[in-house]
Scaffold this active site. Sequence first.
Site, mmCIF file in Angstrom:
data_model
loop_
_atom_site.group_PDB
_atom_site.id
_atom_site.type_symbol
_atom_site.label_atom_id
_atom_site.label_comp_id
_atom_site.label_asym_id
_atom_site.label_seq_id
_atom_site.Cartn_x
_atom_site.Cartn_y
_atom_site.Cartn_z
ATOM 1 N N TYR A 90 -2.488 -0.715 10.412
ATOM 2 C CA TYR A 90 -2.367 -1.111 9.003
ATOM 3 C C TYR A 90 -1.034 -0.645 8.423
ATOM 4 C CZ TYR A 90 -3.774 -1.878 4.139
ATOM 5 O OH TYR A 90 -3.845 -2.312 2.839
ATOM 6 N N SER B 72 0.851 -1.184 0.000
ATOM 7 C CA SER B 72 0.000 0.000 0.000
ATOM 8 C C SER B 72 0.886 1.233 0.000
ATOM 9 C CB SER B 72 -0.884 0.003 1.258
ATOM 10 O OG SER B 72 -1.554 1.244 1.416
#
Length: 269
Positions: free
Chosen positions: A155, A142
């Site tokens: 995350y 990501s």
Amino acid sequence: MKIDQARVLLTGATGGIGQAIAKELLARGAAVLLSGRSPAKLAALARQLGGPSSLPERIHWHAADLDDPAALAALRDAAAEWRTNVLINNAGTPSFGRFESFGAEHMEQVLRTNLLAPMRLTQALLPALRRQPRAQVIQVGSALGRIGLPGYSVYSASKFGLRGFAEALRRELRGSTVRVQYLGPRSTRTGFNDARVDAYNRATGTAVDTPESVALALVALIESEAAERFLGMPEKLAVRLNGAVPQWLDGAFDKHRASLNPIPLETPT
């Protein structure tokens, strides 16, 4: 590597990005071994992607819970038999909210799924990949693996770790037949994100990509064999600035921090 020479093991195949990746790879002539936790979903996806012919020579599936050592070993064996030369670690789990809201079980699950599982599968499959004339390992991470945003503490920790793993292993395997790469999508329009994330993205003006655009970027990464690729602007610029002078961007995310205020705390477990 040319896509029609790729024999791919794709984890997280039944997710939104996974389905788009599988479809794009098959359309370009790759062979794909789909992997995920649900046999029913994998079988349905294989039928859907295969069409009337079911492409029996180019599409198979193998269900595996990567937290289970026996299941991981079985997937390793299936991938070796499949003559895998491209491993795409795409499986992941979300985490969004204020840090105080998360319990230990949630944090451990996110790190297991997003970081430890890709590391374990990569390690398990490396001997088979080394036997191929040319092989690639792609960690689907990501942009939040390079930019820490309010609301994504856990995350980002998992994706920062995944990117660090990819970078270190890439350098460790330099000179071998195995290339290690990292893809950093930004927010993507799939079922991965819930309504809270959608509201956060609207409040902060965050652009959202389609899973198909991520699939195209991944195919380009395979073909280019580049070390990393991040998607979107201003995310690409922010990645560079954050790497060079991260404190410069601290104030740029005040809107993101403020957007967390209406979100109720979850009860830690």
